[in-house]
Design a protein around this motif. Structure first.
Motif, short mmCIF file in Angstrom:
data_model
loop_
_atom_site.label_atom_id
_atom_site.label_comp_id
_atom_site.label_asym_id
_atom_site.label_seq_id
_atom_site.Cartn_x
_atom_site.Cartn_y
_atom_site.Cartn_z
N ASN A 1 0.84 -1.20 0.00
CA ASN A 1 0.00 0.00 0.00
C ASN A 1 0.88 1.25 0.00
OD1 ASN A 1 -2.30 1.62 0.18
ND2 ASN A 1 -2.27 1.57 2.43
N PHE A 2 1.58 1.48 -1.13
CA PHE A 2 2.45 2.64 -1.21
C PHE A 2 1.63 3.92 -1.32
CE2 PHE A 2 5.31 -0.66 -3.09
CZ PHE A 2 6.26 -0.64 -2.07
N SER A 3 2.07 4.95 -0.61
CA SER A 3 1.33 6.22 -0.62
C SER A 3 1.62 7.04 -1.87
CB SER A 3 1.69 7.04 0.62
OG SER A 3 3.10 7.25 0.69
N LYS A 4 2.89 7.03 -2.32
CA LYS A 4 3.30 7.73 -3.52
C LYS A 4 4.48 7.00 -4.13
CE LYS A 4 2.09 12.65 -3.41
NZ LYS A 4 2.61 14.03 -3.46
N ILE A 5 4.67 7.20 -5.43
CA ILE A 5 5.81 6.62 -6.13
C ILE A 5 6.65 7.76 -6.69
CG2 ILE A 5 6.56 5.19 -8.08
CD1 ILE A 5 3.86 3.69 -7.81
N PHE A 6 7.94 7.70 -6.40
CA PHE A 6 8.87 8.70 -6.92
C PHE A 6 9.87 8.00 -7.82
CE2 PHE A 6 7.19 10.33 -3.00
CZ PHE A 6 6.94 11.66 -3.29
#
Length: 356
Positions: free
Chosen positions: A29-34
């Motif tokens: 459950n990643f919050s954001k991907i950079f």
């Protein structure tokens, strides 16, 4: 090609890369991907890569300048600040798409931001595929001194998509090949013999050779993850090679030497020293020198620079108790670690390399 398990990390190849990544995104459950890129991978690799990602998670692109000279703490500070400004948190994922500078620096940034966020490496150069892909070494340079600051921490995944090699210039391909040649010298005749006629190597050969190189490095790293013994063999040619690379980086009047080009010189010097100190066959040293210089050319190292290069050896990461430790070859596939080398033998090795 089958995926490779390396400690708590998995290395996937070509078509399996994107399936593995998308499954990883679904499970976590990643919050954001950079996604960290440089200007080259932003143009040539990112469009291919991002088109394969299947997720509803927000994706942000962070671009840094390419080149070893930008692999430093200042660049890290810029990326850390950007992550903060874009509201990255401890459930964020960082994906590093690029060569060794990007994967080393991006891994270090991820391991230290908020005491560690997850990261994935997507090496796009031959060097990073066969070297930076395994072992969890992250870090940056301290001035011109190579890889002085960093930590060992494995990415969640490594994705090796050899299609990205199509965008590489020839000198970058040769730089990566140097690490594969090193794997042959430290591992044995079976792999080494595949490189004895470099003129016949083609891109079609690379998939198998890359895969075998990754296996070689993985097997070493699994036995010695923190470089207390066997893993030091992977530094063959790097003690003097890194010093030469650092010296040439420090002098703007010198020609640019890529990592692999410096390591090729370092391996020739190490072979000569091996002959002098631990009985490596002289005919093998001469054959290796011929093979390497015929393919890579010859760098003219001024005799007046020997002392400055040797002085840089004191910063080598393998040193301990004030001793400069070399990895030498007793025979192809048989290394001797923690060897102390007299300075006069190092100078003799430079003079040997200078002979054409």
């Amino acid at each position: 090609m089958d995926s490779i398990s390396a400690n708590d990390s998995f290395i996937h190849f070509n078509k399996k890369c994107y399936h593995a990544l998308n499954e990883h995104l679904k499970k976590n459950n990643f919050s954001k991907i950079f996604i960290l890129v440089d200007e080259n991978t932003h143009q040539h690799c990112l469009p291919i890569f991002i088109d394969k990602i299947e997720t509803n998670v927000a994706i942000e692109i962070i671009e840094i300048e390419s080149g070893e000279e930008n692999k430093n703490i200042d660049t890290c500070v810029g990326v850390w600040n950007t992550l903060s400004e874009l509201n990255a948190d401890r459930k964020s994922l960082m994906i590093n798409v690029g060569g060794g500078v990007i994967t080393d620096l991006g891994g270090f940034v991820a391991c230290t931001f908020k005491r560690g966020i997850a990261y994935v490496n997507v090496p796009t150069t031959l060097l990073s595929m066969v070297d930076a892909s395994v072992g969890g070494k992250t870090g940056v340079d301290l001035g011109v001194l190579k890889n002085q600051i960093g930590v060992i921490s494995n990415p969640d995944l490594v994705l090796i998509e050899t299609r990205f090699l199509n965008s590489l210039p020839v000198n970058q391909m040769r730089s990566g090949l140097a690490e594969m040649l090193k794997h042959g010298l430290i591992t044995g005749e079976s792999y080494w013999n595949k490189f004895l006629d470099l003129s016949k190597l083609s891109l079609d050969d690379l998939d198998e050779l890359i895969y075998e190189s990754v296996i070689i490095k993985k097997n070493v790293v699994l036995q010695d993850p923190f470089e207390n013994g066997l893993r030091k063999t992977l530094n063959f040619g790097h003690t003097l090679g890194h010093a030469i690379e650092s010296f040439y980086l420090s002098d703007p009047k010198k020609p640019t030497l890529l990592h692999g080009e410096a390591i090729i010189i370092g391996m020739i010097l190490a072979c000569y020293i091996s002959t002098e100190l631990v009985g490596f066959p002289k005919e093998s040293t001469l054959a290796i020198k011929d093979l390497f210089t015929n393919y890579y050319g010859h760098t003219n190292i001024d005799k007046n620079d020997y002392a400055s290069i040797i002085d840089l050896l004191k910063y080598d990461k393998k040193n301990n108790h004030g001793n400069i430790n070399f990895v030498l070859l007793e025979s192809i596939g048989k290394c001797k670690i923690d060897c102390i080398v007299p300075e006069e033998v190092i100078i003799d090795a430079f003079n040997f390399y200078a002979l054409k």
